[in-house]
Design a protein around this motif. Structure first.
Motif, PDB file in Angstrom:
ATOM      1  N   UNK A 133       0.979  -1.317   0.064  1.00 29.56           N
ATOM      2  CA  UNK A 133      -0.088  -0.171   0.173  1.00 29.56           C
ATOM      3  C   UNK A 133       0.640   1.276   0.004  1.00 29.56           C
ATOM      4  N   UNK A 134       2.156   1.249   0.367  1.00 28.41           N
ATOM      5  CA  UNK A 134       2.913   2.371   0.468  1.00 28.41           C
ATOM      6  C   UNK A 134       3.179   3.085  -1.035  1.00 28.41           C
ATOM      7  N   UNK A 135       2.818   2.159  -2.036  1.00 29.77           N
ATOM      8  CA  UNK A 135       2.914   2.598  -3.467  1.00 29.77           C
ATOM      9  C   UNK A 135       1.668   2.965  -3.942  1.00 29.77           C
ATOM     10  N   UNK A 136       0.606   2.861  -3.456  1.00 31.79           N
ATOM     11  CA  UNK A 136      -0.701   3.037  -3.914  1.00 31.79           C
ATOM     12  C   UNK A 136      -1.297   4.127  -3.437  1.00 31.79           C
ATOM     13  N   UNK A 137      -2.536   4.847  -4.041  1.00 34.52           N
ATOM     14  CA  UNK A 137      -3.101   5.914  -3.553  1.00 34.52           C
ATOM     15  C   UNK A 137      -2.334   6.840  -3.501  1.00 34.52           C
ATOM     16  N   UNK A 138      -1.305   7.266  -4.405  1.00 31.13           N
ATOM     17  CA  UNK A 138      -0.531   8.508  -4.452  1.00 31.13           C
ATOM     18  C   UNK A 138      -1.186   9.709  -4.326  1.00 31.13           C
ATOM     19  N   UNK A 139      -0.900  10.922  -3.975  1.00 27.73           N
ATOM     20  CA  UNK A 139      -1.556  12.083  -4.369  1.00 27.73           C
ATOM     21  C   UNK A 139      -1.884  12.601  -5.549  1.00 27.73           C
ATOM     22  N   UNK A 140      -3.178  12.812  -5.628  1.00 28.50           N
ATOM     23  CA  UNK A 140      -3.671  13.784  -6.899  1.00 28.50           C
ATOM     24  C   UNK A 140      -4.316  14.919  -6.428  1.00 28.50           C
ATOM     25  N   UNK A 141      -3.652  16.056  -6.896  1.00 29.59           N
ATOM     26  CA  UNK A 141      -4.191  17.428  -6.336  1.00 29.59           C
ATOM     27  C   UNK A 141      -4.058  18.356  -7.521  1.00 29.59           C
ATOM     28  N   UNK A 142      -4.719  19.347  -7.225  1.00 28.47           N
ATOM     29  CA  UNK A 142      -4.998  20.566  -8.169  1.00 28.47           C
ATOM     30  C   UNK A 142      -3.684  21.380  -7.926  1.00 28.47           C
ATOM     31  N   UNK A 143      -2.908  21.838  -8.829  1.00 34.34           N
ATOM     32  CA  UNK A 143      -1.802  22.931  -8.501  1.00 34.34           C
ATOM     33  C   UNK A 143      -2.135  24.332  -8.957  1.00 34.34           C
ATOM     34  N   UNK A 144      -2.985  24.940  -8.164  1.00 31.63           N
ATOM     35  CA  UNK A 144      -3.162  26.265  -8.985  1.00 31.63           C
ATOM     36  C   UNK A 144      -2.160  27.300  -9.199  1.00 31.63           C
ATOM     37  N   UNK A 145      -0.995  27.079  -8.638  1.00 31.63           N
ATOM     38  CA  UNK A 145       0.085  28.114  -8.899  1.00 31.63           C
ATOM     39  C   UNK A 145       0.803  27.587 -10.149  1.00 31.63           C
ATOM     40  N   UNK A 146       0.849  26.420 -10.549  1.00 34.56           N
ATOM     41  CA  UNK A 146       1.233  25.845 -11.809  1.00 34.56           C
ATOM     42  C   UNK A 146       0.349  26.255 -12.912  1.00 34.56           C
ATOM     43  N   UNK A 147      -0.761  25.741 -12.708  1.00 36.68           N
ATOM     44  CA  UNK A 147      -1.780  26.175 -13.700  1.00 36.68           C
ATOM     45  C   UNK A 147      -1.998  27.638 -14.222  1.00 36.68           C
ATOM     46  N   UNK A 148      -1.559  28.438 -13.117  1.00 41.05           N
ATOM     47  CA  UNK A 148      -1.585  29.905 -13.414  1.00 41.05           C
ATOM     48  C   UNK A 148      -0.534  30.324 -14.382  1.00 41.05           C
ATOM     49  N   UNK A 149       0.662  29.645 -14.257  1.00 43.25           N
ATOM     50  CA  UNK A 149       1.828  29.660 -15.162  1.00 43.25           C
ATOM     51  C   UNK A 149       1.439  29.234 -16.445  1.00 43.25           C
ATOM     52  N   UNK A 150       0.709  28.119 -16.718  1.00 42.75           N
ATOM     53  CA  UNK A 150       0.565  27.394 -18.080  1.00 42.75           C
ATOM     54  C   UNK A 150      -0.601  27.717 -18.660  1.00 42.75           C
ATOM     55  N   UNK A 151      -1.717  28.364 -17.971  1.00 41.73           N
ATOM     56  CA  UNK A 151      -2.989  28.888 -18.766  1.00 41.73           C
ATOM     57  C   UNK A 151      -3.925  27.427 -18.674  1.00 41.73           C
ATOM     58  N   UNK A 152      -3.887  26.568 -18.106  1.00 47.06           N
ATOM     59  CA  UNK A 152      -4.785  25.614 -17.854  1.00 47.06           C
ATOM     60  C   UNK A 152      -5.035  25.222 -16.481  1.00 47.06           C
ATOM     61  N   UNK A 153      -5.976  24.480 -16.240  1.00 46.54           N
ATOM     62  CA  UNK A 153      -5.999  23.711 -14.721  1.00 46.54           C
ATOM     63  C   UNK A 153      -5.002  22.561 -14.746  1.00 46.54           C
ATOM     64  N   UNK A 154      -4.135  22.615 -13.913  1.00 43.82           N
ATOM     65  CA  UNK A 154      -3.217  21.558 -13.771  1.00 43.82           C
ATOM     66  C   UNK A 154      -3.285  20.555 -12.474  1.00 43.82           C
ATOM     67  N   UNK A 155      -3.350  19.268 -12.693  1.00 41.59           N
ATOM     68  CA  UNK A 155      -3.461  18.537 -11.345  1.00 41.59           C
ATOM     69  C   UNK A 155      -2.178  17.715 -11.589  1.00 41.59           C
ATOM     70  N   UNK A 156      -1.691  17.381 -10.427  1.00 42.46           N
ATOM     71  CA  UNK A 156      -0.414  16.296 -10.196  1.00 42.46           C
ATOM     72  C   UNK A 156      -0.612  14.850  -9.616  1.00 42.46           C
ATOM     73  N   UNK A 157      -0.237  14.050 -10.421  1.00 47.87           N
ATOM     74  CA  UNK A 157      -0.277  12.534  -9.874  1.00 47.87           C
ATOM     75  C   UNK A 157       1.090  12.414  -9.347  1.00 47.87           C
ATOM     76  N   UNK A 158       1.250  12.446  -7.823  1.00 38.76           N
ATOM     77  CA  UNK A 158       2.595  12.431  -7.528  1.00 38.76           C
ATOM     78  C   UNK A 158       3.087  10.942  -7.103  1.00 38.76           C
ATOM     79  N   UNK A 159       3.733  10.482  -8.055  1.00 37.96           N
ATOM     80  CA  UNK A 159       4.404   9.008  -7.941  1.00 37.96           C
ATOM     81  C   UNK A 159       5.883   8.883  -7.209  1.00 37.96           C
ATOM     82  N   UNK A 160       6.261   9.988  -6.810  1.00 37.75           N
ATOM     83  CA  UNK A 160       7.443  10.124  -6.082  1.00 37.75           C
ATOM     84  C   UNK A 160       7.547   9.789  -4.476  1.00 37.75           C
ATOM     85  N   UNK A 161       6.208   9.781  -4.108  1.00 38.83           N
ATOM     86  CA  UNK A 161       6.055   9.842  -2.754  1.00 38.83           C
ATOM     87  C   UNK A 161       6.095   8.744  -2.138  1.00 38.83           C
TER      88      UNK A 161
END
Length: 320
Positions: free
Chosen positions: A20-48
């Motif tokens: 389970x330590x490798x499952x259910x990794x964070x999925x979250x919206x990153x508004x600061x990044x999206x604001x730079x890129x002109x779209x809504x950006x969500x991150x699926x964080x497979x490094x945690x």
């Protein structure tokens, strides 16, 4: 009905074999990044997780099945992340693990392979030469070869990422997937096409390592003589035919991005998401940077696939 080597029921069941330590990794919206890129950006964080990449989803599944079969030793070729993941998964199941890798692989990745108890054999060449060495070791020593993307467990383990994405995406959204050997791309693509077919699946490779993208575009295996990219985790030259067959059915597009865009993507992930990532993990951001009109106003999910990066090289790239 998708006609690939992957099976949705097996993918769902595979979660029981993965720590389970490798499952259910964070999925979250990153508004600061999206604001730079002109779209809504969500991150699926497979490094945690303990190996800092998505690869252990596949190695957990592979080693659990091999241990059940009484296999005692395995070997793989790795650009770095697979070897660490296989060493981690193999050690906790009592398997002897050997990893063939290029002597030019990032030192941090080689050190982490050793740190999980795997035997490391270095070759004086690139990943494809390491793959040849792994085949030779398997034949000479009579041990089981685990080949990323060819072994279906590596694809179906990675596909569990797709199961976790389904509830967070809607028709018209885009999911950006780093493309190397194809395990993550075929796995995530299979699940999304089965359960969320309105979502666009876009694979991303560097211009300097384009073999799988060129193969997808031409619908046949295209090889290259060399690779030239800082994104070592996706720098293969010889696509596997059956993996390409799967890929052709489950993704919507494959794009190539420049090195400068990869570096800018890494810098943006640091500045606006607080993430130190390896170049392969920034490929999705690079794709948005190179084609902003395509993604403008859309919800885009990018999979942060690896965080094993040499910090000295990282500082040179991003100016940190």
């Amino acid at each position: 009905m998708l006609q690939t080597r992957l099976d949705l029921d097996r993918i769902r069941a595979s979660r029981d074999a993965i720590d389970p330590v490798f499952l259910a990794t964070p999925l979250y919206r990153c508004d600061a990044l999206g604001g730079q890129l002109g779209c809504t950006v969500s991150i699926k964080l497979e490094t945690a997780n303990p190996v800092r990449s998505f690869k252990a989803r596949g190695t957990e599944l592979a080693t659990s099945r091999l241990a059940d079969q009484g296999v005692a030793a395995v070997v793989c070729a790795s650009a770095g992340n697979l070897g660490q993941a296989l060493g981690w998964s193999g050690r906790r199941r009592g398997l002897d693990v050997t990893v063939a890798a290029s002597c030019f692989a990032p030192t941090v990745k080689l050190d982490r392979i050793r740190s999980v108890g795997a035997h490391l054999e270095l070759v004086d060449g690139d990943f494809e030469m390491a793959r040849e060495r792994a085949v030779t070791i398997a034949q000479q020593r009579g041990v089981r070869l685990v080949e990323d993307s060819l072994d279906i467990e590596t694809c179906e383990g990675a596909a569990t990422i797709g199961l976790e994405l389904v509830s967070g995406v809607s028709a018209g959204d885009a999911v950006l997937v780093a493309l190397g050997g194809g395990a993550m791309a075929t796995g995530v693509g299979h699940v999304l096409k089965a359960l969320a077919p309105g979502v666009e699946v876009v694979c991303v490779q560097p211009v300097g390592a384009p073999a799988m993208t060129l193969s997808w575009r031409e619908r046949r295996v295209v090889t290259t003589d060399s690779t030239h990219t800082i994104a070592d985790g996706v720098a293969g030259r010889y696509p596997i035919p059956v993996v390409l067959d799967d890929l052709l059915q489950v993704i919507d597009d494959a794009v190539l991005v420049r090195e400068a865009s990869i570096v800018t993507g890494m810098r943006l992930l640091l500045e606006h998401a607080g993430l130190v990532v390896e170049p392969s993990a920034a490929l999705g951001i690079a794709a948005i940077l190179e084609d902003p009109d395509r993604f403008a106003g859309r919800h885009v999910v990018t999979i942060i696939c690896g965080g094993n990066v040499d910090l000295d090289a990282y500082r040179r790239w991003v100016g940190w």
